[in-house]
Write a protein that holds these residues in place. Structure first.
Motif, PDB file in Angstrom:
ATOM      1  N   VAL A 185      55.574  37.331  44.361  1.00 17.36           N
ATOM      2  CA  VAL A 185      56.796  36.536  44.303  1.00 17.36           C
ATOM      3  C   VAL A 185      56.986  35.996  42.890  1.00 17.36           C
ATOM      4  N   ARG A 186      58.232  35.685  42.571  1.00 14.01           N
ATOM      5  CA  ARG A 186      58.530  35.094  41.268  1.00 14.01           C
ATOM      6  C   ARG A 186      58.220  33.603  41.301  1.00 14.01           C
ATOM      7  N   VAL A 187      57.510  33.138  40.289  1.00 11.38           N
ATOM      8  CA  VAL A 187      57.211  31.706  40.193  1.00 11.38           C
ATOM      9  C   VAL A 187      57.571  31.231  38.791  1.00 11.38           C
ATOM     10  N   LYS A 188      57.915  29.961  38.706  1.00  9.65           N
ATOM     11  CA  LYS A 188      58.271  29.365  37.420  1.00  9.65           C
ATOM     12  C   LYS A 188      57.044  29.326  36.538  1.00  9.65           C
ATOM     13  N   HIS A 189      57.232  29.696  35.285  1.00  4.85           N
ATOM     14  CA  HIS A 189      56.114  29.709  34.338  1.00  4.85           C
ATOM     15  C   HIS A 189      56.652  29.325  32.969  1.00  4.85           C
ATOM     16  N   GLY A 190      56.426  28.043  32.590  1.00  9.66           N
ATOM     17  CA  GLY A 190      56.975  27.584  31.329  1.00  9.66           C
ATOM     18  C   GLY A 190      58.489  27.683  31.365  1.00  9.66           C
ATOM     19  N   PRO A 191      59.069  28.241  30.320  1.00 10.12           N
ATOM     20  CA  PRO A 191      60.531  28.357  30.278  1.00 10.12           C
ATOM     21  C   PRO A 191      61.065  29.550  31.070  1.00 10.12           C
ATOM     22  N   GLY A 192      60.175  30.386  31.584  1.00 13.07           N
ATOM     23  CA  GLY A 192      60.636  31.591  32.278  1.00 13.07           C
ATOM     24  C   GLY A 192      59.994  31.764  33.640  1.00 13.07           C
ATOM     25  N   TRP A 193      59.843  33.038  34.043  1.00 14.34           N
ATOM     26  CA  TRP A 193      59.308  33.381  35.351  1.00 14.34           C
ATOM     27  C   TRP A 193      58.238  34.456  35.206  1.00 14.34           C
ATOM     28  N   VAL A 194      57.295  34.463  36.142  1.00 17.28           N
ATOM     29  CA  VAL A 194      56.285  35.512  36.213  1.00 17.28           C
ATOM     30  C   VAL A 194      56.113  35.894  37.675  1.00 17.28           C
ATOM     31  N   PHE A 195      55.460  37.029  37.916  1.00 22.56           N
ATOM     32  CA  PHE A 195      55.149  37.450  39.285  1.00 22.56           C
ATOM     33  C   PHE A 195      53.704  37.095  39.614  1.00 22.56           C
ATOM     34  N   ARG A 196      53.497  36.576  40.819  1.00 25.13           N
ATOM     35  CA  ARG A 196      52.162  36.205  41.285  1.00 25.13           C
ATOM     36  C   ARG A 196      52.036  36.528  42.776  1.00 25.13           C
ATOM     37  N   PHE A 197      50.824  36.876  43.204  1.00 24.97           N
ATOM     38  CA  PHE A 197      50.541  36.993  44.630  1.00 24.97           C
ATOM     39  C   PHE A 197      50.344  35.599  45.214  1.00 24.97           C
ATOM     40  N   LYS A 198      50.875  35.384  46.415  1.00 26.21           N
ATOM     41  CA  LYS A 198      50.632  34.114  47.102  1.00 26.21           C
ATOM     42  C   LYS A 198      49.196  34.040  47.589  1.00 26.21           C
ATOM     43  N   ASP A 199      48.706  35.140  48.178  1.00 28.50           N
ATOM     44  CA  ASP A 199      47.341  35.178  48.694  1.00 28.50           C
ATOM     45  C   ASP A 199      46.380  35.581  47.575  1.00 28.50           C
ATOM     46  N   ARG A 200      45.324  34.812  47.450  1.00 30.58           N
ATOM     47  CA  ARG A 200      44.353  35.077  46.384  1.00 30.58           C
ATOM     48  C   ARG A 200      43.007  35.427  47.009  1.00 30.58           C
ATOM     49  N   ASP A 201      42.968  36.604  47.599  1.00 31.73           N
ATOM     50  CA  ASP A 201      41.767  37.031  48.304  1.00 31.73           C
ATOM     51  C   ASP A 201      41.234  38.331  47.715  1.00 31.73           C
ATOM     52  N   ILE A 202      40.215  38.873  48.371  1.00 37.81           N
ATOM     53  CA  ILE A 202      39.560  40.079  47.859  1.00 37.81           C
ATOM     54  C   ILE A 202      40.497  41.282  47.873  1.00 37.81           C
ATOM     55  N   HIS A 203      41.272  41.458  48.929  1.00 36.58           N
ATOM     56  CA  HIS A 203      42.153  42.630  49.017  1.00 36.58           C
ATOM     57  C   HIS A 203      43.169  42.648  47.865  1.00 36.58           C
ATOM     58  N   HIS A 204      43.750  41.495  47.583  1.00 36.18           N
ATOM     59  CA  HIS A 204      44.718  41.423  46.487  1.00 36.18           C
ATOM     60  C   HIS A 204      44.036  41.634  45.134  1.00 36.18           C
ATOM     61  N   ALA A 205      42.836  41.088  44.984  1.00 30.89           N
ATOM     62  CA  ALA A 205      42.106  41.259  43.724  1.00 30.89           C
ATOM     63  C   ALA A 205      41.757  42.723  43.490  1.00 30.89           C
ATOM     64  N   VAL A 206      41.365  43.428  44.552  1.00 38.15           N
ATOM     65  CA  VAL A 206      40.997  44.844  44.416  1.00 38.15           C
ATOM     66  C   VAL A 206      42.212  45.675  44.011  1.00 38.15           C
ATOM     67  N   VAL A 207      43.370  45.379  44.581  1.00 43.90           N
ATOM     68  CA  VAL A 207      44.585  46.109  44.189  1.00 43.90           C
ATOM     69  C   VAL A 207      44.869  45.917  42.702  1.00 43.90           C
ATOM     70  N   LEU A 208      44.728  44.696  42.219  1.00 41.51           N
ATOM     71  CA  LEU A 208      44.957  44.441  40.794  1.00 41.51           C
ATOM     72  C   LEU A 208      43.937  45.172  39.932  1.00 41.51           C
ATOM     73  N   LYS A 209      42.689  45.186  40.358  1.00 38.04           N
ATOM     74  CA  LYS A 209      41.661  45.889  39.585  1.00 38.04           C
ATOM     75  C   LYS A 209      41.887  47.400  39.593  1.00 38.04           C
ATOM     76  N   LEU A 210      42.354  47.931  40.707  1.00 35.62           N
ATOM     77  CA  LEU A 210      42.688  49.365  40.755  1.00 35.62           C
ATOM     78  C   LEU A 210      43.831  49.678  39.797  1.00 35.62           C
ATOM     79  N   ALA A 211      44.813  48.790  39.739  1.00 36.80           N
ATOM     80  CA  ALA A 211      45.917  48.983  38.786  1.00 36.80           C
ATOM     81  C   ALA A 211      45.388  49.027  37.362  1.00 36.80           C
ATOM     82  N   LEU A 212      44.427  48.165  37.066  1.00 37.99           N
ATOM     83  CA  LEU A 212      43.819  48.159  35.736  1.00 37.99           C
ATOM     84  C   LEU A 212      43.061  49.451  35.465  1.00 37.99           C
ATOM     85  N   VAL A 213      42.255  49.891  36.431  1.00 35.44           N
ATOM     86  CA  VAL A 213      41.483  51.128  36.260  1.00 35.44           C
ATOM     87  C   VAL A 213      42.408  52.305  36.002  1.00 35.44           C
TER      88      VAL A 213
END
Length: 252
Positions: free
Chosen positions: A27-55
């Motif tokens: 979801v879009r969240v306020k970040h300083g003067p603009g917006w960024v995307f963040r996951f609401k849930d901060r668990d292992i499944h979401h972390a693994v998806v982000l790490k796969l994107a990095l790999v």
């Protein structure tokens, strides 16, 4: 070999897209003067998806560098891929082989932490992360995987490999000197095309492509995606055969 690597990346991406689609969208969240995307849930499944994107994205970048002969820079990225693959296994094993330990929770707390307490004041609110030492992650992996191996030996091997690539990142003299040679002798600041380094690093990239594929297979287990797991294992065997390699049978 290049086409094989492209195909391996497409196989990874097909699985990755389904893993990402299985989660609620960021979801879009306020970040300083603009917006960024963040996951609401901060668990292992979401972390693994982000790490796969990095790999996957870093593997693609490494392939581009190889194409243009920038082998020392490829080595730098391989260090990044190494650690990301370790992180994926570390997180997956907490669900598939073990339990979420205080070490995993410490890792997740640091992983999900924002860089700044207040994005409007980055200098005054920069936050230090409580990073889990890499040796603790490797020791955990060795404990889970090394039932028939000496865990201390496994940790030492991965440490040596990591430190070898660290020399490229930190600009050690011996690593920079890999760019020197040719006729006439000179520093290859425009890349190492048409040198023996290209074959060496093209072969080296295989290890990272294959391990990236394995990380996606482990993630399939995490997500309960047996069909993807079976497909990834079948593709891994086909890729092994294309390279004249044969590794152990993955457990189903």
């Amino acid at each position: 070999m290049y086409q094989l690597y492209v195909e391996m990346l497409e196989v990874m991406d097909a699985a990755f897209q389904d893993f990402a689609a299985a989660l609620p969208k960021p979801v879009r969240v306020k970040h300083g003067p603009g917006w960024v995307f963040r996951f609401k849930d901060r668990d292992i499944h979401h972390a693994v998806v982000l790490k796969l994107a990095l790999v996957q994205s870093t593997l693609r970048a490494a392939l581009v560098l190889l194409e243009h002969g920038h082998t020392p820079q490829q080595a730098m990225l391989q260090r990044v891929i190494d650690e990301a693959n370790e992180d994926i296994l570390f997180l997956v094993y907490a669900v598939t082989h073990d339990t979420v330990t205080p070490l995993h929770q410490r890792y997740l707390d640091a992983f999900w932490a924002e860089e700044f307490g207040d994005a409007n004041d980055p200098t005054g609110t920069h936050q230090s992360r409580d990073m889990v030492p890499r040796q603790k992650i490797r020791a955990y992996l060795a404990k889970i995987e090394g039932k028939d191996l000496d865990p201390s030996r496994a940790v030492q091997v991965t440490k040596v490999l990591s430190q070898t690539y660290s020399g490229f990142i930190h600009g050690a003299s011996a690593h920079i000197m890999e760019t020197y040679g040719g006729m006439p002798l000179h520093f290859h600041t425009r890349g190492m095309l048409n040198t023996p380094r290209i074959t060496e690093y093209a072969n080296d990239l295989w290890n990272y492509m294959y391990r990236g594929l394995c990380s996606h297979a482990f993630a399939a287990k995490l997500f309960g995606a047996q069909e993807h797991f079976d497909q990834l294992v079948a593709h891994s065997k086909r890729f092994e055969a294309a390279m004249g390699k044969q590794y152990g049978q993955a457990k189903t």
